[in-house]
Design a protein around this motif. Structure first.
Motif, PDB file in Angstrom:
ATOM      1  N   ILE A 133       0.830  -1.203   0.000  1.00 21.72           N
ATOM      2  CA  ILE A 133       0.000   0.000   0.000  1.00 21.72           C
ATOM      3  C   ILE A 133       0.864   1.253   0.000  1.00 21.72           C
ATOM      4  O   ILE A 133       0.587   2.224  -0.712  1.00 21.72           O
ATOM      5  CB  ILE A 133      -0.943  -0.012   1.226  1.00 21.72           C
ATOM      6  CG1 ILE A 133      -1.893  -1.213   1.154  1.00 21.72           C
ATOM      7  CG2 ILE A 133      -1.722   1.288   1.307  1.00 21.72           C
ATOM      8  CD1 ILE A 133      -2.788  -1.231  -0.070  1.00 21.72           C
ATOM      9  N   LEU A 192       2.235   1.800  -3.434  1.00 23.20           N
ATOM     10  CA  LEU A 192       1.183   2.286  -4.329  1.00 23.20           C
ATOM     11  C   LEU A 192       0.902   3.766  -4.087  1.00 23.20           C
ATOM     12  O   LEU A 192       0.636   4.514  -5.035  1.00 23.20           O
ATOM     13  CB  LEU A 192      -0.090   1.460  -4.125  1.00 23.20           C
ATOM     14  CG  LEU A 192      -1.256   1.764  -5.079  1.00 23.20           C
ATOM     15  CD1 LEU A 192      -0.860   1.486  -6.517  1.00 23.20           C
ATOM     16  CD2 LEU A 192      -2.486   0.936  -4.707  1.00 23.20           C
ATOM     17  N   ILE A 213       0.858   6.931  -6.737  1.00 16.14           N
ATOM     18  CA  ILE A 213      -0.242   7.883  -6.894  1.00 16.14           C
ATOM     19  C   ILE A 213       0.257   9.314  -6.724  1.00 16.14           C
ATOM     20  O   ILE A 213      -0.056  10.204  -7.536  1.00 16.14           O
ATOM     21  CB  ILE A 213      -1.357   7.566  -5.879  1.00 16.14           C
ATOM     22  CG1 ILE A 213      -1.952   6.185  -6.154  1.00 16.14           C
ATOM     23  CG2 ILE A 213      -2.447   8.628  -5.928  1.00 16.14           C
ATOM     24  CD1 ILE A 213      -2.902   5.706  -5.077  1.00 16.14           C
ATOM     25  N   THR A 266       2.656  10.374  -9.578  1.00 13.63           N
ATOM     26  CA  THR A 266       1.938  10.472 -10.846  1.00 13.63           C
ATOM     27  C   THR A 266       1.083  11.725 -10.883  1.00 13.63           C
ATOM     28  O   THR A 266       1.042  12.449 -11.890  1.00 13.63           O
ATOM     29  CB  THR A 266       1.063   9.228 -11.051  1.00 13.63           C
ATOM     30  OG1 THR A 266       1.891   8.055 -11.038  1.00 13.63           O
ATOM     31  CG2 THR A 266       0.331   9.303 -12.379  1.00 13.63           C
ATOM     32  N   ALA A 279       4.024   7.322 -15.417  1.00 16.56           N
ATOM     33  CA  ALA A 279       3.567   6.278 -14.493  1.00 16.56           C
ATOM     34  C   ALA A 279       4.185   4.930 -14.846  1.00 16.56           C
ATOM     35  O   ALA A 279       4.596   4.166 -13.956  1.00 16.56           O
ATOM     36  CB  ALA A 279       2.045   6.193 -14.504  1.00 16.56           C
ATOM     37  N   ALA A 292       6.838   2.850 -12.249  1.00 15.45           N
ATOM     38  CA  ALA A 292       6.221   1.665 -11.652  1.00 15.45           C
ATOM     39  C   ALA A 292       7.217   0.524 -11.405  1.00 15.45           C
ATOM     40  O   ALA A 292       7.267  -0.029 -10.295  1.00 15.45           O
ATOM     41  CB  ALA A 292       5.050   1.182 -12.508  1.00 15.45           C
ATOM     42  N   ALA A 327      -1.365  -4.743  -7.400  1.00 16.24           N
ATOM     43  CA  ALA A 327      -2.075  -3.482  -7.160  1.00 16.24           C
ATOM     44  C   ALA A 327      -1.884  -2.520  -8.329  1.00 16.24           C
ATOM     45  O   ALA A 327      -2.836  -1.848  -8.748  1.00 16.24           O
ATOM     46  CB  ALA A 327      -1.573  -2.852  -5.859  1.00 16.24           C
ATOM     47  N   MET A 328      -0.670  -2.456  -8.876  1.00 15.91           N
ATOM     48  CA  MET A 328      -0.419  -1.554 -10.003  1.00 15.91           C
ATOM     49  C   MET A 328      -1.084  -2.048 -11.278  1.00 15.91           C
ATOM     50  O   MET A 328      -1.515  -1.244 -12.109  1.00 15.91           O
ATOM     51  CB  MET A 328       1.083  -1.399 -10.217  1.00 15.91           C
ATOM     52  CG  MET A 328       1.780  -0.618  -9.123  1.00 15.91           C
ATOM     53  SD  MET A 328       3.537  -0.363  -9.488  1.00 15.91           S
ATOM     54  CE  MET A 328       4.013   0.634  -8.073  1.00 15.91           C
ATOM     55  N   LEU A 337      -3.901  -3.474 -11.471  1.00 15.85           N
ATOM     56  CA  LEU A 337      -5.322  -3.139 -11.369  1.00 15.85           C
ATOM     57  C   LEU A 337      -5.576  -1.643 -11.358  1.00 15.85           C
ATOM     58  O   LEU A 337      -6.727  -1.211 -11.471  1.00 15.85           O
ATOM     59  CB  LEU A 337      -5.920  -3.767 -10.103  1.00 15.85           C
ATOM     60  CG  LEU A 337      -5.877  -5.297 -10.036  1.00 15.85           C
ATOM     61  CD1 LEU A 337      -6.408  -5.784  -8.687  1.00 15.85           C
ATOM     62  CD2 LEU A 337      -6.671  -5.917 -11.169  1.00 15.85           C
ATOM     63  N   TRP A 338      -4.503  -0.848 -11.202  1.00 16.67           N
ATOM     64  CA  TRP A 338      -4.676   0.602 -11.138  1.00 16.67           C
ATOM     65  C   TRP A 338      -4.811   1.173 -12.551  1.00 16.67           C
ATOM     66  O   TRP A 338      -4.023   0.857 -13.432  1.00 16.67           O
ATOM     67  CB  TRP A 338      -3.470   1.237 -10.435  1.00 16.67           C
ATOM     68  CG  TRP A 338      -3.709   2.670 -10.063  1.00 16.67           C
ATOM     69  CD1 TRP A 338      -3.285   3.790 -10.716  1.00 16.67           C
ATOM     70  CD2 TRP A 338      -4.451   3.130  -8.932  1.00 16.67           C
ATOM     71  NE1 TRP A 338      -3.695   4.913 -10.082  1.00 16.67           N
ATOM     72  CE2 TRP A 338      -4.431   4.544  -8.967  1.00 16.67           C
ATOM     73  CE3 TRP A 338      -5.136   2.489  -7.894  1.00 16.67           C
ATOM     74  CZ2 TRP A 338      -5.061   5.328  -8.009  1.00 16.67           C
ATOM     75  CZ3 TRP A 338      -5.756   3.264  -6.938  1.00 16.67           C
ATOM     76  CH2 TRP A 338      -5.715   4.662  -6.993  1.00 16.67           C
ATOM     77  N   PRO A 339      -5.806   2.000 -12.788  1.00 18.33           N
ATOM     78  CA  PRO A 339      -6.015   2.513 -14.156  1.00 18.33           C
ATOM     79  C   PRO A 339      -4.880   3.432 -14.606  1.00 18.33           C
ATOM     80  O   PRO A 339      -4.361   4.238 -13.822  1.00 18.33           O
ATOM     81  CB  PRO A 339      -7.345   3.286 -14.040  1.00 18.33           C
ATOM     82  CG  PRO A 339      -7.481   3.612 -12.587  1.00 18.33           C
ATOM     83  CD  PRO A 339      -6.825   2.494 -11.850  1.00 18.33           C
ATOM     84  N   VAL A 358      -1.841   2.538 -15.598  1.00 17.72           N
ATOM     85  CA  VAL A 358      -0.491   2.033 -15.358  1.00 17.72           C
ATOM     86  C   VAL A 358      -0.344   0.688 -16.062  1.00 17.72           C
ATOM     87  O   VAL A 358      -1.207  -0.194 -15.910  1.00 17.72           O
ATOM     88  CB  VAL A 358      -0.206   1.876 -13.848  1.00 17.72           C
ATOM     89  CG1 VAL A 358       1.218   1.379 -13.633  1.00 17.72           C
ATOM     90  CG2 VAL A 358      -0.424   3.192 -13.125  1.00 17.72           C
TER      91      VAL A 358
END
Length: 280
Positions: free
Chosen positions: A55, A58, A62, A65, A81, A85, A149-150, A152-154, A156
């Motif tokens: 977390i 991540l 965020i 970015t 991004a 990453a 997590a990355m 699933l992150w929009p 990236v």
């Protein structure tokens, strides 16, 4: 007759004369037990040791970015991004490898349970392998959690282009910091000592390794300083695995990290064999 039967039974139990080692090569059973013990130790608090670092990493993505990646900024020909990453993933891996290895022997010395590591029939090499193996396991668990997590992150994209580079540089970087953490746990006498190495050695090397910027954009003097940082080659090679581009020759970084791991591994072995700050 009963005495003869008892002596024959005793001779069956004692398969080696006194003073002759029974385990002549690798104590695989003991090594496995040590590895499982170390893995269970950090996995019992997996919310703190695996998911919390994911977390935190991540949040780095965020924040940077949002702060620097607006306006379609691109670095090395890819969105900002996507550029940071991979570096964030492997930075989380190596930091947690160090944290796990630096805690192993230190907590034993602080709690008076160091004998649990020194008394079992394990060689110094087996001790190093078990503790470093557990630290690398934690590093890859954290890396997998961060990558998930990355992914699933929009916005990236973290699809590997060269999986071998991702695995190799992730392994080399995790082992390097695990060896450094093990040396720290031997040297440290209290948690403040380990925290000092984290704050004044590991964190600066990680943050100044090109994770958030391209080293090519720096002045020549700072480029030379960056190239003297071993974590720079970890970041660069790991990024190559995702983007197909790197700030340094991939082969040079691979060989350099392999050589450093050999040196640090030998140093760990010699420290444990000497008993420095471990044995009275």
């Amino acid at each position: 007759m009963p005495e003869q039967a008892a002596s024959e039974q005793a001779s069956d139990w004692v398969r080696s004369p006194p003073g002759v080692p029974v385990i002549r090569q690798v104590n695989w059973g003991g090594l496995k037990a040590l590895y499982i013990k170390e893995v269970r130790r950090f996995f019992k608090v997996h919310l703190q040791t695996v998911w919390a670092p994911a977390i935190t990493t991540l949040l780095y993505l965020i924040i940077f970015t949002v702060a620097l990646g607006r306006g379609g900024q691109r670095v090395m020909g890819v969105p900002f991004a996507d550029f940071i990453a991979p570096g964030l993933i492997v930075m989380g891996m190596i930091q947690n490898a160090f944290a796990n290895a630096s805690f192993s022997l230190l907590v034993g010395k602080m709690q008076g349970t160091i004998v649990d590591y020194l008394m079992p029939p394990l060689s110094n090499g087996e001790l190093v392998a078990g503790m470093v193996g557990a630290a690398v396991t934690r590093a890859f668990l954290v890396g997998g959690a961060v990558w998930l997590a990355m992914a699933l992150w929009p916005g990236v994209h973290v699809t590997p282009h060269h999986l071998w580079a991702v695995l190799w540089f992730g392994l080399m970087g995790s082992m390097l910091l695990a060896f450094l953490g093990l040396i720290t746990s031997v040297w440290a006498e209290k948690f403040d000592h380990a925290a000092a190495v984290t704050n004044f050695v590991v964190q600066p090397l990680a943050l100044l390794s090109g994770t958030f910027y391209s080293v090519d954009h720096l002045a020549p003097a700072f480029q030379a300083i960056s190239h003297a940082n071993p974590i720079f080659y970890v970041i660069s090679g790991f990024r190559y695995g995702f983007l197909g581009q790197s700030d340094s020759p991939v082969l040079l970084g691979s060989l350099l990290l392999l050589g450093l791991n050999v040196v640090f591994g030998v140093a760990c072995y010699l420290l444990l064999r000497s008993g420095w700050r471990l044995k009275a």
